[in-house]
Scaffold this motif. Structure first.
Motif, mmCIF file in Angstrom:
data_model
loop_
_atom_site.group_PDB
_atom_site.id
_atom_site.type_symbol
_atom_site.label_atom_id
_atom_site.label_comp_id
_atom_site.label_asym_id
_atom_site.label_seq_id
_atom_site.Cartn_x
_atom_site.Cartn_y
_atom_site.Cartn_z
ATOM 1 N N ALA A 1 93.467 -123.423 31.674
ATOM 2 C CA ALA A 1 92.784 -122.597 30.677
ATOM 3 C C ALA A 1 93.111 -123.120 29.289
ATOM 4 O O ALA A 1 94.275 -123.288 28.950
ATOM 5 N N ASN A 2 92.077 -123.400 28.516
ATOM 6 C CA ASN A 2 92.228 -123.816 27.115
ATOM 7 C C ASN A 2 92.072 -122.567 26.262
ATOM 8 O O ASN A 2 90.965 -122.022 26.148
ATOM 9 N N ILE A 3 93.196 -122.124 25.673
ATOM 10 C CA ILE A 3 93.198 -120.803 25.045
ATOM 11 C C ILE A 3 93.089 -120.878 23.518
ATOM 12 O O ILE A 3 93.866 -121.558 22.861
ATOM 13 N N ASN A 4 92.091 -120.141 23.011
ATOM 14 C CA ASN A 4 92.010 -119.921 21.569
ATOM 15 C C ASN A 4 92.838 -118.677 21.261
ATOM 16 O O ASN A 4 92.592 -117.607 21.829
ATOM 17 N N LEU A 5 93.811 -118.823 20.359
ATOM 18 C CA LEU A 5 94.733 -117.710 20.107
ATOM 19 C C LEU A 5 94.301 -116.825 18.947
ATOM 20 O O LEU A 5 94.744 -115.687 18.855
ATOM 21 N N ASN A 6 93.460 -117.339 18.033
ATOM 22 C CA ASN A 6 93.164 -116.543 16.838
ATOM 23 C C ASN A 6 91.904 -115.684 16.961
ATOM 24 O O ASN A 6 91.527 -114.993 16.025
ATOM 25 N N GLY A 7 91.245 -115.773 18.114
ATOM 26 C CA GLY A 7 90.082 -114.909 18.342
ATOM 27 C C GLY A 7 88.814 -115.351 17.622
ATOM 28 O O GLY A 7 87.783 -114.691 17.698
ATOM 29 N N LYS A 8 88.879 -116.480 16.913
ATOM 30 C CA LYS A 8 87.697 -116.920 16.154
ATOM 31 C C LYS A 8 86.651 -117.579 17.039
ATOM 32 O O LYS A 8 85.477 -117.644 16.687
ATOM 33 N N TYR A 9 87.101 -118.148 18.142
ATOM 34 C CA TYR A 9 86.186 -118.901 19.012
ATOM 35 C C TYR A 9 86.499 -118.567 20.468
ATOM 36 O O TYR A 9 87.591 -118.111 20.789
ATOM 37 N N PRO A 10 85.544 -118.861 21.364
ATOM 38 C CA PRO A 10 85.827 -118.601 22.779
ATOM 39 C C PRO A 10 86.872 -119.557 23.350
ATOM 40 O O PRO A 10 87.041 -120.673 22.863
ATOM 41 N N SER A 11 87.541 -119.121 24.399
ATOM 42 C CA SER A 11 88.429 -119.991 25.168
ATOM 43 C C SER A 11 87.589 -120.716 26.215
ATOM 44 O O SER A 11 86.447 -120.330 26.490
ATOM 45 N N MET A 12 88.159 -121.777 26.772
ATOM 46 C CA MET A 12 87.403 -122.585 27.749
ATOM 47 C C MET A 12 88.235 -122.777 29.017
ATOM 48 O O MET A 12 89.414 -123.110 28.957
ATOM 49 N N PHE A 13 87.565 -122.601 30.142
ATOM 50 C CA PHE A 13 88.237 -122.661 31.434
ATOM 51 C C PHE A 13 87.689 -123.844 32.220
ATOM 52 O O PHE A 13 86.480 -123.941 32.434
ATOM 53 N N GLU A 14 88.557 -124.752 32.611
ATOM 54 C CA GLU A 14 88.158 -125.965 33.356
ATOM 55 C C GLU A 14 89.350 -126.425 34.165
ATOM 56 O O GLU A 14 90.481 -126.301 33.722
ATOM 57 N N PRO A 15 89.125 -126.928 35.357
ATOM 58 C CA PRO A 15 90.266 -127.368 36.169
ATOM 59 C C PRO A 15 90.932 -128.610 35.589
ATOM 60 O O PRO A 15 90.391 -129.264 34.693
ATOM 61 N N VAL A 16 92.098 -128.930 36.129
ATOM 62 C CA VAL A 16 92.866 -130.079 35.648
ATOM 63 C C VAL A 16 92.156 -131.402 35.968
ATOM 64 O O VAL A 16 92.176 -132.341 35.180
ATOM 65 N N HIS A 17 91.511 -131.446 37.122
ATOM 66 C CA HIS A 17 90.944 -132.718 37.575
ATOM 67 C C HIS A 17 89.724 -133.161 36.769
ATOM 68 O O HIS A 17 89.137 -132.382 36.028
ATOM 69 N N GLY A 18 89.350 -134.421 36.956
ATOM 70 C CA GLY A 18 88.178 -134.977 36.302
ATOM 71 C C GLY A 18 86.961 -134.962 37.207
ATOM 72 O O GLY A 18 86.869 -134.153 38.151
ATOM 73 N N SER A 19 86.033 -135.868 36.948
ATOM 74 C CA SER A 19 84.716 -135.825 37.606
ATOM 75 C C SER A 19 84.698 -136.544 38.951
ATOM 76 O O SER A 19 83.671 -136.567 39.625
#
Ligand SMILES: NC(=O)C1=CN([C@@H]2O[C@H](COP(=O)(O)OP(=O)(O)OC[C@H]3O[C@@H](n4cnc5c(N)ncnc54)[C@H](O)[C@@H]3O)[C@@H](O)[C@H]2O)C=CC1
Ligand SMILES: CC(=O)C(=O)O
Ligand SMILES: [K+]
Ligand SMILES: [Mn+2]
Length: 353
Positions: A262-280
């Motif tokens: 999980a890529n977390i935005n802490l300040n609430g200004k933008y959405p967070s992004m959820f993506e697995p560790v692996h690549g394509s």
């Protein structure tokens, strides 16, 4: 009814296989819950998109994404079409940076039904907190000359704010877990940034006397992930060290195809992004055998993020049950397809309704 609008970017390769699988699971979860509704808006931004438009996403791509509750992404990269540093910096890393997703949380634990490659996995359960906005991942530097006199310089950027922020996040998380934080350093070889990292760690830990700490050089730490993974609770690491440690975290579970992030935005200004560790995973793309668990466990992290922890726990338990019953993709020793694993998870979730 809780309504959540999610921007969906399958991206490249197996992202296009595991994201639809995880969306089916999320739809099923919403059915089971009854009071939760997802709207998924899909964007085709990827290396294929680049081939057509000369960019990984449209110029107003970030503005488009900004209004969503979260971003759900698969993987980015098709080096046959676009060099990796162009595709990743044009989409994945651009979103992480511009949306100030400053922390990347990456759990790894002993997973029921999986054969860990470790002789003594000892029921390990840890979370890597990866600094996600700076560090070794930087565009600063350059190249001059070509040939024998060629020079390439790559600068790492460590700010006090960014470093301290990642460390405080790790300590706060540890307070809710087993109260232990390990710092990943390399202050014996990296002359400026890593002694700085150690100094900040020593300062921050003063504020958390109830939390035990350790600090290991990244080389020894990588070895301990293999020999003594049960030692760890929360591990705080710079961008690159955290990147490498978390593929290893996936590997000791049994496959990097399982590991969530999980890529977390802490300040609430933008959405967070959820993506697995692996690549394509271009080597298995198109065969229908990609492990969907990394993406589905990532969906669980998104549920947690929206305060649906209970449902998240039910989902993780269901994934583990399915794995323990042997319905597994080939990377973890099974014969099932992406679709069969996904359908079985959905079937069991429906039984809970
Ligand atoms: N966050 C992202 O979007 C990331 C993108 N990439 C990009 O992905 C492309 C491929 O990179 P690689 O270094 O090969 O890493 P990778 O993670 O895509 O694949 C490494 C190995 O793990 C296997 N694997 C990965 N996910 C799997 C899954 N869900 N099920 C079964 N097996 C799985 C692959 O088949 C491959 O053998 C490159 O373009 C790279 O830049 C790489 C890592 C992260
Ligand atoms: C690019 C990559 O491997 C990561 O951020 O995990
Ligand atoms: K990914
Ligand atoms: Mn990585």
């Amino acid at each position: 009814m809780k309504q959540l609008e999610i921007a969906v970017i399958p991206g490249d390769g197996i992202g296009k296989e595991v994201v639809p699988a995880a969306l089916d699971v999320l739809r099923t979860i919403a059915e089971v819950h009854g009071g939760l509704q997802f709207t998924f808006v899909e964007f085709p931004w990827s290396c294929d998109y680049y081939m057509e438009h000369g960019k990984m996403m449209p110029d107003d791509g970030l503005q488009i994404l900004q209004g969503f509750a979260a971003i759900f992404l698969g993987a980015v990269g098709n080096p046959k079409l676009v060099p990796d540093h162009i595709s990743l910096w044009g989409l994945l890393l651009k979103i992480r940076r511009e949306f100030e997703q400053v922390i990347n949380i990456r759990p790894a634990k002993f997973f029921r039904g999986l054969q860990s490659p470790l002789a003594n996995p000892n029921d390990f359960d840890f979370i890597v907190v990866r600094e996600n906005s700076e560090g070794e991942y930087s565009e600063i530097g350059g190249r001059i000359h070509r040939g024998d006199d060629e020079i390439a310089i790559q600068n790492a950027v460590f700010t006090r704010k960014g470093t301290e922020r990642a460390m405080r996040y790790a300590f706060e998380l540890a307070k809710k877990r087993k109260r232990h934080v390990t710092s990943a350093t390399k202050s014996n070889g990296i002359f400026h940034t890593m002694p700085f990292w150690d100094e900040v760690f020593a300062q921050v830990k003063q504020d958390y006397p109830e939390v035990q700490t350790d600090s290991y050089h990244i080389d020894a730490l990588a070895a301990f992930f293999v020999t003594k993974p049960h030692l760890f609770d929360v591990v705080v690491a710079s961008n690159l060290f955290g990147d490498i440690l978390t593929d290893l975290g996936g590997a000791i579970m049994g496959s990097i195809g399982i590991a969530p992030a999980a890529n977390i935005n802490l300040n609430g200004k933008y959405p967070s992004m959820f993506e697995p560790v692996h690549g394509s995973a271009p080597d298995i793309y198109g065969k229908g055998i990609a492990n969907p668990i990394g993406q589905i466990w990532t969906a669980k992290l998104m549920l947690d993020h929206f305060g649906e922890d209970e449902l998240g726990s039910v989902l993780l338990k269901t994934i583990e049950d399915v794995t323990a019953d042997g319905i597994k993709t080939p990377d973890i020793g099974g014969k099932a397809t992406t679709r069969e694993v996904t359908d079985e998870i959905c079937r069991r979730l429906r039984q809970l309704a």
